[in-house]
Design a protein around this motif. Structure first.
Motif, mmCIF file in Angstrom:
data_model
loop_
_atom_site.group_PDB
_atom_site.id
_atom_site.type_symbol
_atom_site.label_atom_id
_atom_site.label_comp_id
_atom_site.label_asym_id
_atom_site.label_seq_id
_atom_site.Cartn_x
_atom_site.Cartn_y
_atom_site.Cartn_z
ATOM 1 N N MET A 11 0.834 -1.198 0.000
ATOM 2 C CA MET A 11 0.000 0.000 0.000
ATOM 3 C C MET A 11 0.868 1.247 0.000
ATOM 4 S SD MET A 11 -3.053 1.391 0.130
ATOM 5 C CE MET A 11 -4.140 0.052 0.567
ATOM 6 N N GLY A 12 0.585 2.164 -0.908
ATOM 7 C CA GLY A 12 1.294 3.438 -0.922
ATOM 8 C C GLY A 12 0.930 4.262 0.306
ATOM 9 N N ALA A 13 1.836 5.113 0.732
ATOM 10 C CA ALA A 13 1.589 5.952 1.906
ATOM 11 C C ALA A 13 1.982 7.384 1.590
ATOM 12 C CB ALA A 13 2.393 5.437 3.094
ATOM 13 N N GLY A 14 1.377 8.317 2.275
ATOM 14 C CA GLY A 14 1.722 9.718 2.099
ATOM 15 C C GLY A 14 1.482 10.228 0.690
ATOM 16 N N GLY A 15 0.421 9.733 0.045
ATOM 17 C CA GLY A 15 0.101 10.175 -1.303
ATOM 18 C C GLY A 15 0.851 9.438 -2.407
ATOM 19 N N LYS A 16 1.719 8.500 -2.033
ATOM 20 C CA LYS A 16 2.448 7.722 -3.041
ATOM 21 C C LYS A 16 1.588 6.555 -3.503
ATOM 22 C CE LYS A 16 6.968 8.951 -1.270
ATOM 23 N NZ LYS A 16 8.228 8.483 -0.725
ATOM 24 N N PRO A 17 1.756 6.122 -4.768
ATOM 25 C CA PRO A 17 0.936 5.017 -5.276
ATOM 26 C C PRO A 17 1.361 3.670 -4.691
ATOM 27 C CG PRO A 17 2.507 5.732 -6.944
ATOM 28 C CD PRO A 17 2.621 6.690 -5.792
ATOM 29 N N SER A 18 0.444 2.719 -4.744
ATOM 30 C CA SER A 18 0.754 1.359 -4.329
ATOM 31 C C SER A 18 1.742 0.744 -5.310
ATOM 32 C CB SER A 18 -0.521 0.519 -4.271
ATOM 33 O OG SER A 18 -1.388 1.021 -3.283
ATOM 34 N N ILE A 19 2.468 -0.273 -4.844
ATOM 35 C CA ILE A 19 3.536 -0.889 -5.621
ATOM 36 C C ILE A 19 3.346 -2.399 -5.631
ATOM 37 C CG2 ILE A 19 6.031 -1.360 -5.616
ATOM 38 C CD1 ILE A 19 6.412 1.438 -4.439
ATOM 39 N N ALA A 20 3.692 -3.039 -6.751
ATOM 40 C CA ALA A 20 3.700 -4.495 -6.846
ATOM 41 C C ALA A 20 5.140 -4.978 -6.940
ATOM 42 C CB ALA A 20 2.929 -4.951 -8.075
ATOM 43 N N PHE A 21 5.407 -6.126 -6.339
ATOM 44 C CA PHE A 21 6.712 -6.776 -6.435
ATOM 45 C C PHE A 21 6.580 -7.870 -7.483
ATOM 46 C CE2 PHE A 21 9.900 -9.919 -5.169
ATOM 47 C CZ PHE A 21 11.021 -9.117 -5.061
ATOM 48 N N VAL A 22 7.439 -7.836 -8.499
ATOM 49 C CA VAL A 22 7.354 -8.738 -9.650
ATOM 50 C C VAL A 22 8.651 -9.519 -9.792
ATOM 51 C CG1 VAL A 22 7.077 -8.820 -12.169
ATOM 52 C CG2 VAL A 22 5.801 -7.141 -10.833
ATOM 53 N N THR A 23 8.540 -10.796 -10.166
ATOM 54 C CA THR A 23 9.715 -11.577 -10.528
ATOM 55 C C THR A 23 9.612 -11.935 -12.006
ATOM 56 O OG1 THR A 23 8.711 -13.688 -9.915
ATOM 57 C CG2 THR A 23 9.984 -12.574 -8.227
ATOM 58 N N ASP A 24 10.749 -11.920 -12.676
ATOM 59 C CA ASP A 24 10.809 -12.245 -14.100
ATOM 60 C C ASP A 24 12.090 -13.043 -14.340
ATOM 61 O OD1 ASP A 24 10.745 -12.403 -16.838
ATOM 62 O OD2 ASP A 24 10.749 -10.252 -17.190
ATOM 63 N N GLN A 30 10.261 -3.775 -8.288
ATOM 64 C CA GLN A 30 9.015 -3.154 -7.861
ATOM 65 C C GLN A 30 8.512 -2.264 -8.991
ATOM 66 O OE1 GLN A 30 10.168 -1.207 -4.224
ATOM 67 N NE2 GLN A 30 9.577 -2.989 -3.021
ATOM 68 N N ILE A 31 7.187 -2.200 -9.132
ATOM 69 C CA ILE A 31 6.588 -1.412 -10.200
ATOM 70 C C ILE A 31 5.319 -0.755 -9.656
ATOM 71 C CG2 ILE A 31 5.335 -3.420 -11.091
ATOM 72 C CD1 ILE A 31 5.754 -2.300 -13.916
ATOM 73 N N TYR A 32 5.067 0.482 -10.060
ATOM 74 C CA TYR A 32 3.858 1.179 -9.622
ATOM 75 C C TYR A 32 2.608 0.458 -10.119
ATOM 76 C CZ TYR A 32 6.728 5.169 -8.249
ATOM 77 O OH TYR A 32 7.651 5.981 -7.652
ATOM 78 N N GLU A 33 1.540 0.565 -9.327
ATOM 79 C CA GLU A 33 0.274 -0.094 -9.647
ATOM 80 C C GLU A 33 -0.189 0.222 -11.071
ATOM 81 O OE1 GLU A 33 -4.411 -0.082 -8.227
ATOM 82 O OE2 GLU A 33 -2.933 1.018 -7.045
ATOM 83 N N ARG A 34 -0.146 1.481 -11.457
ATOM 84 C CA ARG A 34 -0.630 1.867 -12.791
ATOM 85 C C ARG A 34 0.125 1.134 -13.898
ATOM 86 N NH1 ARG A 34 1.220 5.108 -16.453
ATOM 87 N NH2 ARG A 34 2.737 6.081 -15.087
ATOM 88 N N LEU A 35 1.452 1.060 -13.776
ATOM 89 C CA LEU A 35 2.253 0.366 -14.784
ATOM 90 C C LEU A 35 1.999 -1.136 -14.761
ATOM 91 C CD1 LEU A 35 5.630 2.274 -14.436
ATOM 92 C CD2 LEU A 35 3.979 2.431 -16.301
ATOM 93 N N TYR A 36 1.821 -1.698 -13.575
ATOM 94 C CA TYR A 36 1.505 -3.120 -13.446
ATOM 95 C C TYR A 36 0.223 -3.431 -14.218
ATOM 96 C CZ TYR A 36 0.816 -7.664 -11.183
ATOM 97 O OH TYR A 36 0.636 -9.007 -10.925
ATOM 98 N N ARG A 37 -0.795 -2.593 -13.999
ATOM 99 C CA ARG A 37 -2.070 -2.800 -14.694
ATOM 100 C C ARG A 37 -1.928 -2.558 -16.201
ATOM 101 N NH1 ARG A 37 -6.393 -3.093 -11.096
ATOM 102 N NH2 ARG A 37 -6.011 -2.310 -8.992
ATOM 103 N N ASP A 38 -1.243 -1.496 -16.580
ATOM 104 C CA ASP A 38 -1.068 -1.176 -18.005
ATOM 105 C C ASP A 38 -0.349 -2.285 -18.759
ATOM 106 O OD1 ASP A 38 -2.314 1.260 -17.608
ATOM 107 O OD2 ASP A 38 -0.458 2.445 -17.717
ATOM 108 N N ARG A 39 0.628 -2.893 -18.116
ATOM 109 C CA ARG A 39 1.427 -3.946 -18.768
ATOM 110 C C ARG A 39 0.808 -5.330 -18.636
ATOM 111 N NH1 ARG A 39 7.413 -1.667 -17.060
ATOM 112 N NH2 ARG A 39 7.145 0.327 -18.126
#
Length: 63
Positions: A11-24, A30-39
């Motif tokens: 969960m993002g805090a202090g106005g920062k966006p939430s982040i996902a942890f990804v393995t490839d 780590q990637i911002y929620e918006r980019l995770y969804r977009d990709r």
């Protein structure tokens, strides 16, 4: 969809966006929620578990 698998979200805090942890393959990042969804990583952002368990209700309401 791109390569990579979402493991958890934070969960993002202090106005920062939430982040996902990804393995490839051999890397992880780590990637911002918006980019995770977009990709279109899988599983969907909403299905990722929260890091440390479910966020508190008052924190979730802010997001």
């Amino acid at each position: 969809m791109v390569n990579g698998t979402g493991i958890y979200r934070t969960m993002g805090a202090g106005g920062k966006p939430s982040i996902a942890f990804v393995t490839d393959r051999s890397i992880s990042f780590q990637i911002y929620e918006r980019l995770y969804r977009d990709r279109k990583y899988l599983p969907s952002f909403d299905d990722l578990p929260w890091s440390g368990g479910e966020p508190k209700a008052e924190i979730a309401a802010e997001g």
